[in-house]
Scaffold this motif. Structure first.
Motif, mmCIF file in Angstrom:
data_model
loop_
_atom_site.group_PDB
_atom_site.id
_atom_site.type_symbol
_atom_site.label_atom_id
_atom_site.label_comp_id
_atom_site.label_asym_id
_atom_site.label_seq_id
_atom_site.Cartn_x
_atom_site.Cartn_y
_atom_site.Cartn_z
ATOM 1 N N GLY A 2 0.625 1.968 7.947
ATOM 2 C CA GLY A 2 1.660 1.362 8.652
ATOM 3 C C GLY A 2 1.088 0.025 8.667
ATOM 4 O O GLY A 2 1.650 -0.805 9.903
ATOM 5 N N ASP A 21 9.903 2.848 6.558
ATOM 6 C CA ASP A 21 9.883 2.008 7.386
ATOM 7 C C ASP A 21 10.540 1.795 8.598
ATOM 8 O O ASP A 21 12.028 1.730 8.506
ATOM 9 N N ARG A 22 9.906 1.060 9.705
ATOM 10 C CA ARG A 22 10.670 0.831 10.754
ATOM 11 C C ARG A 22 11.732 -0.659 10.807
ATOM 12 O O ARG A 22 12.454 -0.985 10.837
ATOM 13 N N GLY A 51 0.488 -1.189 -0.142
ATOM 14 C CA GLY A 51 0.164 -0.499 0.035
ATOM 15 C C GLY A 51 0.961 1.055 -0.227
ATOM 16 O O GLY A 51 0.736 2.238 -0.718
ATOM 17 N N ILE A 58 8.867 5.200 13.699
ATOM 18 C CA ILE A 58 7.992 6.646 14.396
ATOM 19 C C ILE A 58 7.328 6.308 14.983
ATOM 20 O O ILE A 58 6.360 5.456 15.686
ATOM 21 N N ALA A 71 0.842 -15.167 3.577
ATOM 22 C CA ALA A 71 0.526 -17.311 2.079
ATOM 23 C C ALA A 71 1.047 -16.189 1.409
ATOM 24 O O ALA A 71 2.166 -17.280 0.416
ATOM 25 N N GLY A 72 1.180 -14.991 1.033
ATOM 26 C CA GLY A 72 1.901 -14.244 -0.114
ATOM 27 C C GLY A 72 0.682 -14.744 -1.336
ATOM 28 O O GLY A 72 0.974 -14.525 -3.036
ATOM 29 N N TRP A 73 -0.684 -15.134 -1.247
ATOM 30 C CA TRP A 73 -1.068 -15.126 -3.195
ATOM 31 C C TRP A 73 -2.181 -14.142 -3.218
ATOM 32 O O TRP A 73 -2.234 -12.776 -2.514
ATOM 33 N N ARG A 120 12.388 -7.240 3.877
ATOM 34 C CA ARG A 120 11.988 -8.307 5.287
ATOM 35 C C ARG A 120 10.797 -8.920 5.269
ATOM 36 O O ARG A 120 9.984 -9.258 4.565
ATOM 37 N N ASP A 156 -4.113 -1.813 5.456
ATOM 38 C CA ASP A 156 -4.323 -2.350 6.759
ATOM 39 C C ASP A 156 -4.800 -2.017 7.758
ATOM 40 O O ASP A 156 -4.992 -1.752 8.632
ATOM 41 N N GLY A 210 -5.651 -8.750 1.026
ATOM 42 C CA GLY A 210 -5.481 -7.322 2.027
ATOM 43 C C GLY A 210 -4.276 -7.000 0.917
ATOM 44 O O GLY A 210 -4.122 -5.815 0.897
ATOM 45 N N ILE A 211 -3.677 -7.707 0.015
ATOM 46 C CA ILE A 211 -2.952 -6.640 -0.488
ATOM 47 C C ILE A 211 -2.513 -5.817 -1.563
ATOM 48 O O ILE A 211 -2.697 -4.792 -2.668
ATOM 49 N N ARG A 224 6.722 -12.226 -0.017
ATOM 50 C CA ARG A 224 6.396 -10.647 -0.075
ATOM 51 C C ARG A 224 8.344 -10.575 0.411
ATOM 52 O O ARG A 224 7.917 -9.097 0.086
HETATM 53 C C1 LIG Z 1 -0.616 -14.885 7.757
HETATM 54 C C2 LIG Z 1 -1.699 -14.340 6.543
HETATM 55 C C3 LIG Z 1 -1.460 -14.333 5.944
HETATM 56 C C4 LIG Z 1 -2.173 -13.504 4.927
HETATM 57 N N1 LIG Z 1 -1.947 -13.988 3.503
HETATM 58 C C5 LIG Z 1 -2.388 -13.357 2.068
HETATM 59 C C6 LIG Z 1 -2.529 -13.585 0.985
HETATM 60 O O1 LIG Z 1 -1.863 -14.343 1.053
HETATM 61 N N2 LIG Z 1 -3.186 -12.469 0.115
HETATM 62 C C7 LIG Z 1 -3.541 -10.766 0.577
HETATM 63 O O2 LIG Z 1 -3.364 -10.005 -0.368
HETATM 64 N N3 LIG Z 1 -2.524 -10.698 1.993
HETATM 65 C C8 LIG Z 1 -2.833 -12.202 2.950
HETATM 66 N N4 LIG Z 1 -2.417 -10.972 4.346
HETATM 67 C C9 LIG Z 1 -3.161 -10.054 4.081
HETATM 68 C C10 LIG Z 1 -2.057 -9.346 3.571
HETATM 69 O O3 LIG Z 1 -0.828 -9.208 3.735
HETATM 70 C C11 LIG Z 1 -2.387 -7.443 4.147
HETATM 71 O O4 LIG Z 1 -3.737 -6.926 3.691
HETATM 72 C C12 LIG Z 1 -1.052 -6.340 3.275
HETATM 73 O O5 LIG Z 1 -0.122 -6.740 3.783
HETATM 74 C C13 LIG Z 1 -1.143 -5.186 3.960
HETATM 75 O O6 LIG Z 1 -0.734 -4.265 3.693
HETATM 76 P P1 LIG Z 1 -0.124 -2.416 3.309
HETATM 77 O O7 LIG Z 1 0.958 -2.539 2.809
HETATM 78 O O8 LIG Z 1 -1.667 -1.903 4.016
HETATM 79 O O9 LIG Z 1 0.703 -3.124 5.396
HETATM 80 P P2 LIG Z 1 1.604 -4.102 5.622
HETATM 81 O O10 LIG Z 1 2.856 -4.705 4.997
HETATM 82 O O11 LIG Z 1 1.371 -4.834 6.716
HETATM 83 O O12 LIG Z 1 2.872 -2.408 5.691
HETATM 84 C C14 LIG Z 1 2.945 -1.940 6.217
HETATM 85 C C15 LIG Z 1 4.347 -1.549 6.885
HETATM 86 O O13 LIG Z 1 4.688 -0.700 7.863
HETATM 87 C C16 LIG Z 1 5.981 -1.058 8.722
HETATM 88 N N5 LIG Z 1 5.831 -0.110 9.952
HETATM 89 C C17 LIG Z 1 4.530 -0.100 11.438
HETATM 90 N N6 LIG Z 1 4.549 0.614 12.252
HETATM 91 C C18 LIG Z 1 5.753 1.622 11.869
HETATM 92 C C19 LIG Z 1 5.912 2.543 12.319
HETATM 93 N N7 LIG Z 1 5.575 2.811 13.684
HETATM 94 N N8 LIG Z 1 7.863 3.622 11.888
HETATM 95 C C20 LIG Z 1 7.498 2.777 10.763
HETATM 96 N N9 LIG Z 1 7.085 1.679 9.514
HETATM 97 C C21 LIG Z 1 6.677 0.828 10.131
HETATM 98 C C22 LIG Z 1 5.933 -2.136 8.606
HETATM 99 O O14 LIG Z 1 7.503 -2.412 8.909
HETATM 100 C C23 LIG Z 1 5.544 -2.803 7.533
HETATM 101 O O15 LIG Z 1 6.641 -2.914 5.905
HETATM 102 C C24 LIG Z 1 -1.845 -12.121 4.995
HETATM 103 C C25 LIG Z 1 -2.369 -11.667 6.090
HETATM 104 C C26 LIG Z 1 -1.370 -12.609 7.536
HETATM 105 C C27 LIG Z 1 -1.411 -11.556 8.897
#
Ligand SMILES: Cc1cc2nc3c(=O)[nH]c(=O)nc-3n(C[C@H](O)[C@H](O)[C@H](O)COP(=O)(O)OP(=O)(O)OC[C@H]3O[C@@H](n4cnc5c(N)ncnc54)[C@H](O)[C@@H]3O)c2cc1C
Length: 389
Positions: free
Chosen positions: A152, A34-35, A15, A120, A45-47, A40, A283, A295-296, A96
């Protein structure tokens, strides 16, 4: 002065990277923080679904890392497999740590300044409408920005501060392990190599998975927290099922220890998505789909929406909540308003035994499994455009 930005994006998941890239392409001065240090590990699951690649404008031939094409998926009840075969690519699997690093570097190549290992800690906004947002890291470094994007994830500091999180939110608890074992070994463990093997929980309040992608295997389980006392007990039962199916033969001492993560689903308890000088995406806003937890794609798409609305607001030099309100309209249009639906009420009002019975019928029926599980919930979609095959 050099610490002043047009846009600061907190979090470099799919996102954050997508939003940051779109802002930078419009010529804004963008900082992404990013922290963690990339690559990282992200528990996932990475689908990913075909729309996710299209939204990223990312063709498989331009992606240099693991990209498993899934042309079929199976639902496992006991030791019986119910397979849905599309005969062509209908979904993909990525790793991922590779995918997120690729997207973050692509954002940098578009002009985004990216600082890693910066956590942050606090975000402040003065009372006057002209006051910039002040962002402070754990080590005391400070930046100011006209607009902040909360990307985040679950622990997003922007969502914590301004997202008006509620105790009523529905949270999924999940635990997962992803290990590189080599495709040859993985092929000996499962006749369904290169597909998604789904294992609904006996009470249907979650599901587990065994997914093989290139050289990697991903094993995990997710359940609604309000229906779960001990996630580890459910995981142990699932591992026993995998043992009986021969999926863990010779690999148990090799697989990476399970990690845990929790996240909010898109449901009837919304967070505040935007306000003066901020928007929450992915998220951080709780956009993962209610039925499968995808969620991706929502993170990528809401990142693009936020950049579209933020770009217009920056140009108009008006970053008030009112000016950013089209963001919610775009989200509502794409994902539906976050309110209790008749279908949701009907399903949750059914006795447990009826819910289990309905779930079993859906899994066993070729038509319902394809339409409701793989297409409606998991976003499988036969790929027609040859460049995405
Ligand atoms: C077990 C599991 C399986 C999943 N499988 C799937 C799947 O197969 N397919 C799918 O589409 N979705 C899946 N999801 C959901 C998906 O992983 C998330 O919805 C997706 O990663 C959200 O992306 P994002 O960019 O919003 O946040 P994230 O990918 O969580 O990225 C947030 C980033 O913010 C950073 N951050 C957090 N706090 C701070 C701070 N205070 N300061 C600086 N940086 C910070 C973190 O280090 C991280 O890199 C799964 C989730 C889980 C838990």
């Amino acid at each position: 002065m050099s610490n002043q930005y047009d846009v600061i994006v907190v979090g470099a998941g799919p996102g954050g990277s997508n939003a940051a890239r779109h802002f930078a392409k419009q010529g804004w001065k963008v900082l992404m923080l990013d922290r963690q240090k990339f690559p990282r590990v992200k528990i996932c699951a990475g689908w990913i679904t075909p729309p996710a690649l299209r939204l990223l404008d990312l063709k498989p031939s331009d992606y240099p890392h693991t990209l498993q094409r899934f042309s079929s998926g199976s639902v496992v009840l006991g030791d019986r497999y119910y397979e849905t075969d599309y005969g062509t690519t209908a979904s993909y699997g990525i790793i991922r740590q590779e995918f997120d690093t690729f997207l973050a570097r692509r954002a940098q190549a578009s002009g985004v300044e990216f600082l890693e290992e910066v956590r942050i800690k606090s975000i402040e906004r003065g009372d006057s409408p002209d006051a910039l947002v002040r962002v402070r890291s754990e080590d005391g470094t400070e930046w100011t920005t006209k607009l902040i994007i909360g990307a985040g994830g679950t622990g997003c500091p922007v969502a914590r501060q301004w997202g008006e999180k509620s105790k009523e939110e529905i949270i999924v608890q999940a635990t997962e392990s992803e290990t590189k074992l080599g495709a040859d070994l993985l092929r000996t463990l499962t006749p369904y190599y290169g597909t998604t093997e789904l294992f609904p929980e006996p009470d249907f309040f979650g599901y587990a998975w065994f997914v093989t992608k290139g050289d990697w295997v991903n094993i995990g389980i997710g359940r609604f927290s309000h229906r779960t006392k001990q996630l580890d007990t459910h995981r142990d039962q699932f591992m026993e099922q995998l043992r009986k199916l021969g999926r863990l033969k010779g690999i148990e001492d090799k697989i990476v220890p399970f990690g845990r993560h929790a996240y909010k689903l898109y449901d009837e308890v919304p967070r505040k998505l935007f306000g003066d000088r901020f928007m929450l995406i992915g998220d951080a806003a709780g956009f993962a789909s209610k039925w499968a937890g995808e969620g991706i794609r929502p993170a990528i798409e809401t990142g693009e929406f936020a950049a579209r609305v933020g770009n217009a607001a920056l140009k108009a030099q008006n970053l008030s909540a009112n000016s950013l309100s089209p963001y919610k309209q775009l989200c509502d249009h794409a994902y539906g308003p976050q309110k209790d639906t008749t279908m949701g009420r009907l399903i949750s009002g059914l006795p447990g035994s009826v819910q289990t019975g309905v779930g079993t019928v859906i899994c066993k029926s070729d038509y319902l499994r394809k339409k409701l599980i793989f297409e409606a919930a998991f976003g499988f979609e036969p790929v027609r455009d040859p460049v995405y095959l």
